[in-house]
Write a protein that holds these residues in place. Structure first.
Motif, PDB file in Angstrom:
ATOM      1  N   ILE A 115      15.641-107.092  82.293  1.00 28.02           N
ATOM      2  CA  ILE A 115      14.479-106.512  82.970  1.00 28.02           C
ATOM      3  C   ILE A 115      13.580-107.623  83.498  1.00 28.02           C
ATOM      4  CG2 ILE A 115      12.427-105.085  82.673  1.00 28.02           C
ATOM      5  CD1 ILE A 115      15.106-103.559  82.708  1.00 28.02           C
ATOM      6  N   LEU A 116      13.406-108.678  82.718  1.00 28.52           N
ATOM      7  CA  LEU A 116      12.642-109.813  83.215  1.00 28.52           C
ATOM      8  C   LEU A 116      13.280-110.414  84.458  1.00 28.52           C
ATOM      9  CD1 LEU A 116      11.725-111.630  79.858  1.00 28.52           C
ATOM     10  CD2 LEU A 116      10.213-110.253  81.297  1.00 28.52           C
ATOM     11  N   ALA A 117      14.604-110.409  84.484  1.00 22.87           N
ATOM     12  CA  ALA A 117      15.323-110.945  85.649  1.00 22.87           C
ATOM     13  C   ALA A 117      15.141-110.067  86.882  1.00 22.87           C
ATOM     14  CB  ALA A 117      16.811-111.085  85.323  1.00 22.87           C
ATOM     15  N   LEU A 118      14.865-108.777  86.664  1.00 20.95           N
ATOM     16  CA  LEU A 118      14.694-107.843  87.784  1.00 20.95           C
ATOM     17  C   LEU A 118      13.293-107.859  88.384  1.00 20.95           C
ATOM     18  CD1 LEU A 118      16.597-104.655  86.518  1.00 20.95           C
ATOM     19  CD2 LEU A 118      17.295-106.203  88.352  1.00 20.95           C
TER      20      LEU A 118
ATOM     21  N   GLU B  93       5.550-100.919  85.951  1.00 21.73           N
ATOM     22  CA  GLU B  93       5.411 -99.964  84.849  1.00 21.73           C
ATOM     23  C   GLU B  93       6.739 -99.281  84.547  1.00 21.73           C
ATOM     24  OE1 GLU B  93       2.195 -97.278  85.661  1.00 21.73           O
ATOM     25  OE2 GLU B  93       0.836 -98.923  86.155  1.00 21.73           O
ATOM     26  N   GLN B  94       7.476 -98.921  85.579  1.00 21.46           N
ATOM     27  CA  GLN B  94       8.758 -98.242  85.384  1.00 21.46           C
ATOM     28  C   GLN B  94       9.760 -99.172  84.707  1.00 21.46           C
ATOM     29  OE1 GLN B  94      10.403 -96.520  88.943  1.00 21.46           O
ATOM     30  NE2 GLN B  94      12.319 -95.946  87.963  1.00 21.46           N
ATOM     31  N   LEU B  95       9.796-100.428  85.140  1.00 24.88           N
ATOM     32  CA  LEU B  95      10.730-101.386  84.543  1.00 24.88           C
ATOM     33  C   LEU B  95      10.468-101.546  83.046  1.00 24.88           C
ATOM     34  CD1 LEU B  95      10.921-104.253  87.209  1.00 24.88           C
ATOM     35  CD2 LEU B  95      12.805-102.794  86.472  1.00 24.88           C
ATOM     36  N   PHE B  96       9.218-101.735  82.679  1.00 21.35           N
ATOM     37  CA  PHE B  96       8.916-101.998  81.272  1.00 21.35           C
ATOM     38  C   PHE B  96       8.945-100.732  80.425  1.00 21.35           C
ATOM     39  CE2 PHE B  96       7.369-105.996  83.039  1.00 21.35           C
ATOM     40  CZ  PHE B  96       7.977-106.883  82.171  1.00 21.35           C
ATOM     41  N   ALA B  97       8.760 -99.583  81.049  1.00 16.90           N
ATOM     42  CA  ALA B  97       8.879 -98.328  80.296  1.00 16.90           C
ATOM     43  C   ALA B  97      10.292 -98.163  79.747  1.00 16.90           C
ATOM     44  CB  ALA B  97       8.508 -97.143  81.182  1.00 16.90           C
ATOM     45  N   GLU B  98      11.279 -98.671  80.480  1.00 14.63           N
ATOM     46  CA  GLU B  98      12.677 -98.529  80.081  1.00 14.63           C
ATOM     47  C   GLU B  98      12.986 -99.304  78.796  1.00 14.63           C
ATOM     48  OE1 GLU B  98      15.155 -99.747  83.314  1.00 14.63           O
ATOM     49  OE2 GLU B  98      14.119 -98.493  84.788  1.00 14.63           O
ATOM     50  N   ILE B  99      12.204-100.340  78.518  1.00 11.17           N
ATOM     51  CA  ILE B  99      12.525-101.207  77.381  1.00 11.17           C
ATOM     52  C   ILE B  99      11.399-101.237  76.347  1.00 11.17           C
ATOM     53  CG2 ILE B  99      14.136-102.681  78.635  1.00 11.17           C
ATOM     54  CD1 ILE B  99      11.784-104.696  78.964  1.00 11.17           C
ATOM     55  N   LYS B 100      10.518-100.253  76.378  1.00 12.28           N
ATOM     56  CA  LYS B 100       9.367-100.262  75.471  1.00 12.28           C
ATOM     57  C   LYS B 100       9.775-100.350  74.000  1.00 12.28           C
ATOM     58  CE  LYS B 100       5.592 -98.222  76.599  1.00 12.28           C
ATOM     59  NZ  LYS B 100       4.545 -97.213  76.908  1.00 12.28           N
ATOM     60  N   PRO B 101      10.803 -99.591  73.553  1.00  7.88           N
ATOM     61  CA  PRO B 101      11.204 -99.740  72.141  1.00  7.88           C
ATOM     62  C   PRO B 101      11.573-101.173  71.779  1.00  7.88           C
ATOM     63  CG  PRO B 101      12.172 -97.763  73.065  1.00  7.88           C
ATOM     64  CD  PRO B 101      11.577 -98.513  74.211  1.00  7.88           C
TER      65      PRO B 101
END
Length: 213
Positions: free
Chosen positions: A153-156, A89-97
């Motif tokens: 982010i996908l790589a992380l 959730e934290q990872l994808f929150a960073e790139i939501k826009p």
């Protein structure tokens, strides 16, 4: 029972995954995206998913529906507790826009049932263009920029578990990854792809790679 949903909606996908995994007998109903009246008739709000019981009563909120389907479904089909969900959730929150800019315009272009009419497409487009602050044409043109934001982010993503049981983590993560599969040019690690294919099979869910734009 009837499960009202949109094909693209991550919250709807959560409930559909569990209904399928738990072998709950139900009817799937895909509402047109601009059909406000049906939602208000059922739960007095323009929301999806909605689970309607045989007595006519209905509930909303995806995780409440997930809990009810878990209760009603096959007891041998276990749903495991949350483990690394907070990390995802934290990872994808960073790139939501960026994920919104990439997925929203494509959503009305890939032949989904909730956009079977032009008015349904227009309804969605008007709301989502306001949300992302640009037209869908500009969003599509900006795809390379936002792919470059999402790819790292996908790589992380850590190695995702491939197992015979469905977990709360999967219910929260898979719908996000599944919608990103409509974006041609994104780079998924092989292990992530294997996970996505596994969860899709486990829950009888569709990935969008074949429709990707």
């Amino acid at each position: 029972m009837k499960l009202y949903q949109y094909h693209h909606c991550p919250y709807c996908v959560r409930t559909d995954m569990v209904a399928n995994y738990k072998n709950v007998t139900h009817e799937k109903i895909y509402l047109l995206n601009d059909d406000e009246q049906s939602c208000f008739d059922l739960v007095n709000a323009k929301v999806c998913p909605i689970l309607q019981f045989d007595d006519g009563t209905a509930i909303k909120e995806s995780l409440d529906i997930v809990a009810k389907l878990d209760e009603l479904g096959d007891s041998d089909k276990v749903i495991t507790n949350k483990n690394k969900g907070d990390v995802y959730e934290q990872l994808f929150a960073e790139i939501k826009p960026s994920t919104r800019i990439l997925t929203y315009p494509r959503t009305i272009m890939i032949g989904l049932p909730e956009f079977a009419t032009q008015s349904a497409k227009d309804y969605f487009q008007g709301k989502k263009e306001t949300m992302i602050g640009m037209t869908f044409d500009k969003a599509m043109a900006a795809s390379p920029e936002h792919i470059n934001i999402v790819d790292p982010i996908l790589a992380l993503l850590p190695e995702l578990p491939i197992q015979d049981t469905l977990g709360i983590d999967d219910i929260l993560l898979f719908p996000i990854l599944r919608n990103l599969s409509m974006v041609k040019g994104l780079t998924f690690k092989q292990q992530t792809l294997d996970y996505m294919q596994h969860i899709a099979k486990l829950t009888n869910s569709e990935l969008y790679f074949s429709r990707a734009l």
